[in-house]
Scaffold this motif. Structure first.
Motif, PDB file in Angstrom:
ATOM      1  N   THR A 118       0.893  -0.782   0.581  1.00  0.00           N
ATOM      2  CA  THR A 118      -0.027  -0.403   0.366  1.00  0.00           C
ATOM      3  C   THR A 118       0.942   0.983   0.206  1.00  0.00           C
ATOM      4  O   THR A 118       2.100   1.447   0.190  1.00  0.00           O
ATOM      5  N   TYR A 119       0.584   2.039  -1.032  1.00  0.00           N
ATOM      6  CA  TYR A 119       1.378   3.331  -0.911  1.00  0.00           C
ATOM      7  C   TYR A 119      -0.657   4.818  -0.986  1.00  0.00           C
ATOM      8  O   TYR A 119      -1.126   4.485  -1.004  1.00  0.00           O
ATOM      9  N   GLY A 120       0.544   6.074  -0.524  1.00  0.00           N
ATOM     10  CA  GLY A 120      -0.810   7.019  -0.900  1.00  0.00           C
ATOM     11  C   GLY A 120      -1.024   7.021   0.863  1.00  0.00           C
ATOM     12  O   GLY A 120      -1.358   7.482   1.832  1.00  0.00           O
ATOM     13  N   GLY A 121      -2.366   6.851   0.678  1.00  0.00           N
ATOM     14  CA  GLY A 121      -3.655   6.361   1.850  1.00  0.00           C
ATOM     15  C   GLY A 121      -3.738   7.913   1.823  1.00  0.00           C
ATOM     16  O   GLY A 121      -3.921   7.995   2.851  1.00  0.00           O
ATOM     17  N   VAL A 154      -6.996  -0.759   5.210  1.00  0.00           N
ATOM     18  CA  VAL A 154      -7.030  -1.752   4.432  1.00  0.00           C
ATOM     19  C   VAL A 154      -8.006  -3.282   5.299  1.00  0.00           C
ATOM     20  O   VAL A 154      -7.765  -2.985   6.418  1.00  0.00           O
ATOM     21  N   LYS A 206       1.302 -11.206   2.366  1.00  0.00           N
ATOM     22  CA  LYS A 206       1.727 -10.187   3.152  1.00  0.00           C
ATOM     23  C   LYS A 206       1.399  -8.842   2.872  1.00  0.00           C
ATOM     24  O   LYS A 206       1.317  -8.285   1.671  1.00  0.00           O
ATOM     25  N   LEU A 207       1.067  -8.283   3.790  1.00  0.00           N
ATOM     26  CA  LEU A 207       0.394  -5.945   3.831  1.00  0.00           C
ATOM     27  C   LEU A 207       1.666  -5.652   3.995  1.00  0.00           C
ATOM     28  O   LEU A 207       1.807  -5.791   5.074  1.00  0.00           O
ATOM     29  N   ARG A 208       2.238  -5.372   3.693  1.00  0.00           N
ATOM     30  CA  ARG A 208       2.458  -4.240   3.955  1.00  0.00           C
ATOM     31  C   ARG A 208       2.703  -2.877   3.353  1.00  0.00           C
ATOM     32  O   ARG A 208       1.835  -2.111   2.140  1.00  0.00           O
ATOM     33  N   GLY A 209       3.458  -2.165   3.588  1.00  0.00           N
ATOM     34  CA  GLY A 209       3.398  -0.030   3.017  1.00  0.00           C
ATOM     35  C   GLY A 209       4.614   0.550   2.506  1.00  0.00           C
ATOM     36  O   GLY A 209       5.351  -0.369   3.120  1.00  0.00           O
ATOM     37  N   PHE A 210       4.456   1.070   1.736  1.00  0.00           N
ATOM     38  CA  PHE A 210       5.918   2.051   1.184  1.00  0.00           C
ATOM     39  C   PHE A 210       6.019   3.284   1.602  1.00  0.00           C
ATOM     40  O   PHE A 210       4.403   4.154   0.928  1.00  0.00           O
ATOM     41  N   TRP A 211       6.763   4.046   1.851  1.00  0.00           N
ATOM     42  CA  TRP A 211       6.786   5.615   2.101  1.00  0.00           C
ATOM     43  C   TRP A 211       8.000   6.174   1.196  1.00  0.00           C
ATOM     44  O   TRP A 211       9.194   5.511   2.188  1.00  0.00           O
TER      45      TRP A 211
END
Lengths: 340, 340
Positions: free
Chosen positions: A251-254, A260, A273-278
């Motif tokens: 996930t990104y942005g958000g 989620v 797997k649930l991950r995020g990116f920044w």
């Protein structure tokens, strides 16, 4: 006196903001190198003094350029996109907001006009992009510190350079840092919110509901989601996320702050797997040289026609009102790019 | 004729099920080694022929033991817990269900009575537990294939041995396989649904709302959640999950089929990772020897008093009705263990 700064600049020196002086306001102590010429040119900028509807609060103002110090770079902006985060920032709906008044815009490409005596990495004619968000790119000219800028090759398309620093970087890192993709899969095609890399995997499906909404990237075992505008329920997930074992959904942005919602059975029985990116965190965790290396990698993909700019509409700076309106229309598929 | 099998046995030979013969039904072609004695002992088992309320569909039946083949092991069950998954299976609410009629129970410890001529790894007197779910442990005696059993040391407490094969294994793998925990942190204390390893980290907090409900394990950067009975909203998450960067939240169980609801800001800005764990998959991905090694590791922790059995109530097999009822009561803190 205009003093612009931002809460979320990271490596950009605060003093760069004090160089933005309104032509009609009180002037700073030092005349800028630009205004010292026979006929001071107008520096035009899209400025907002209050948060609110961008169509109402953003104004085209004449500003005066500050002096070029020894470590400074005088640039002429060439093009700057209108991104959803720019809109959210003007509306006051973004997590990190600049002090007001502020010049809008966080991305763009500029050409170096002149450099200070201590600047060794840039020369007149070079193309540069912001090293971080917060520079205020919607203006014709500016004086920035050298460290606030990153050089980009000038042999890539203007639109690609103007939109290179955020979405392609985010997409590339999301594709490279979470799963081992297969050799020979080359990323391709940037779209409005995040790059769609349609050639990355022959079996991949790229879905773009809206440039402001859900975007899905499937590549190898990677699923990349944006939860920007919607609460994404499982029914909207790509079928691969539900059937393939061991995938990663990033996930990104958000910006819509919607959660989620994930089925425990996918987590437990499909090893999803649930991950995020920044990207900002990635930059903090990596050196400026690593970011420059990333930019050069993306430029190489652009030259090889494996990464192309999103569909864009170039709009002259003075027509910013129509560009702002167009950028906020739902299901608008073309990114608005201001040209100076 | 009773023919019990299950859809989800993994490495257990199908033939083991055909050894369960009702004393009053038609008999198999070969008399069992047990029934060949002067006075055939009754083999009592908790059997259900239909899915439904365990208190109504489970019956204590007399069955006849099948013959002990060359690769078979005749065991006397010592103790077998009533787990929520056993209840769900009887109710028909579990993802994988056995063919009916079936003997209840998936965990337990047994003592070897006799072995077939080809059995080399076990001898009379040894303690064994099921290698996988699906054996039907709620009975006094049984004949299983050698490969369906794993030896455990007989110097550990009976309750620990009876509850060793599922929850401690799950907890240990969740603690070891997702994050790098600090050296010197030793796991300790098993509780009813999943082990609580209270000594694992001095700063860790172990929360057990209900043995059938939410259980939280915080250890190092690891947060272990059970979504068994509740939809766990973010407000119920431990504060560490919201403030610490880079943690992993691992979901297991998931029998209530409620989703995980996660804030995108935690995924993106706190680098929270959402994962799931399924012991059955771990067993598929690892060799039987690796599972045996895991069991021995846990037994070593038990001997060092770093892992203890959950609070248990031992109930004689014939009092199964009260044990079933007690196991289904909400907020019941004591695990029901049937003794034979």
């Amino acid at each position: 006196m205009w003093v612009c700064s931002t809460l979320w600049r990271v490596r950009t020196a605060a003093r760069q903001w004090r160089r933005l002086l309104p032509a009609s306001g009180c002037h700073g102590p030092a005349a800028s190198s630009y205004s010292a010429s026979a006929e001071p040119a107008r520096v035009r900028a899209l400025v907002y003094g209050h948060h609110g509807d961008p169509a109402k609060v953003v104004e085209l103002k004449n500003l005066e350029l500050a002096a070029v110090g020894g470590s400074d770079v005088h640039v002429k902006m060439l093009a700057a996109p209108i991104n959803p985060s720019d809109i959210n920032m003007i509306q006051g709906n973004y997590g990190l907001l600049p002090e007001l008044p502020a010049v809008g815009g966080n991305e763009g490409v500029a050409q170096v006009v002149a450099v200070g005596s201590n600047v060794t990495g840039l020369k007149p004619g070079d193309w540069v992009i912001p090293a971080n968000a917060g520079l205020g790119t919607w203006r014709t000219e500016a004086v920035f510190s050298e460290e606030a800028l990153i050089q980009v090759p000038s042999d890539i398309p203007l639109q690609s350079a103007a939109t290179l620093g955020v979405n392609p970087c985010t997409a590339y890192r999301m594709l490279m840092d979470f799963e081992q993709l297969q050799p020979g899969h080359a990323p391709a095609t940037a779209c409005s919110q995040l790059c769609r890399w349609e050639k990355l995997h022959r079996a991949a499906a790229a879905v773009s509901v809206s440039p402001l909404g859900l975007q899905v990237q499937l590549a190898g075992t990677l699923q990349v989601f944006s939860w920007d505008d919607h609460q994404v329920t499982e029914s909207q997930w790509p079928v691969q996320a539900k059937t393939r074992r061991g995938g990663t959904m990033v996930t990104y942005g958000g910006m819509a702050k919607q959660p989620v919602i994930a089925s425990v059975s996918l987590l437990i029985f499909k090893d999803l797997k649930l991950r995020g990116f920044w990207l900002s965190q990635w930059k903090k965790d990596h050196s400026p040289d690593q970011f420059k290396e990333l930019i050069l990698t993306l430029c190489d993909l652009i030259r090889r026609d494996q990464l192309t700019a999103p569909a864009c509409s170039q709009v002259p700076l003075q027509d910013y009102q129509s560009a702002l309106e167009a950028s906020m229309k739902p299901f608008m598929s073309s990114k608005q790019i201001l040209t100076m």
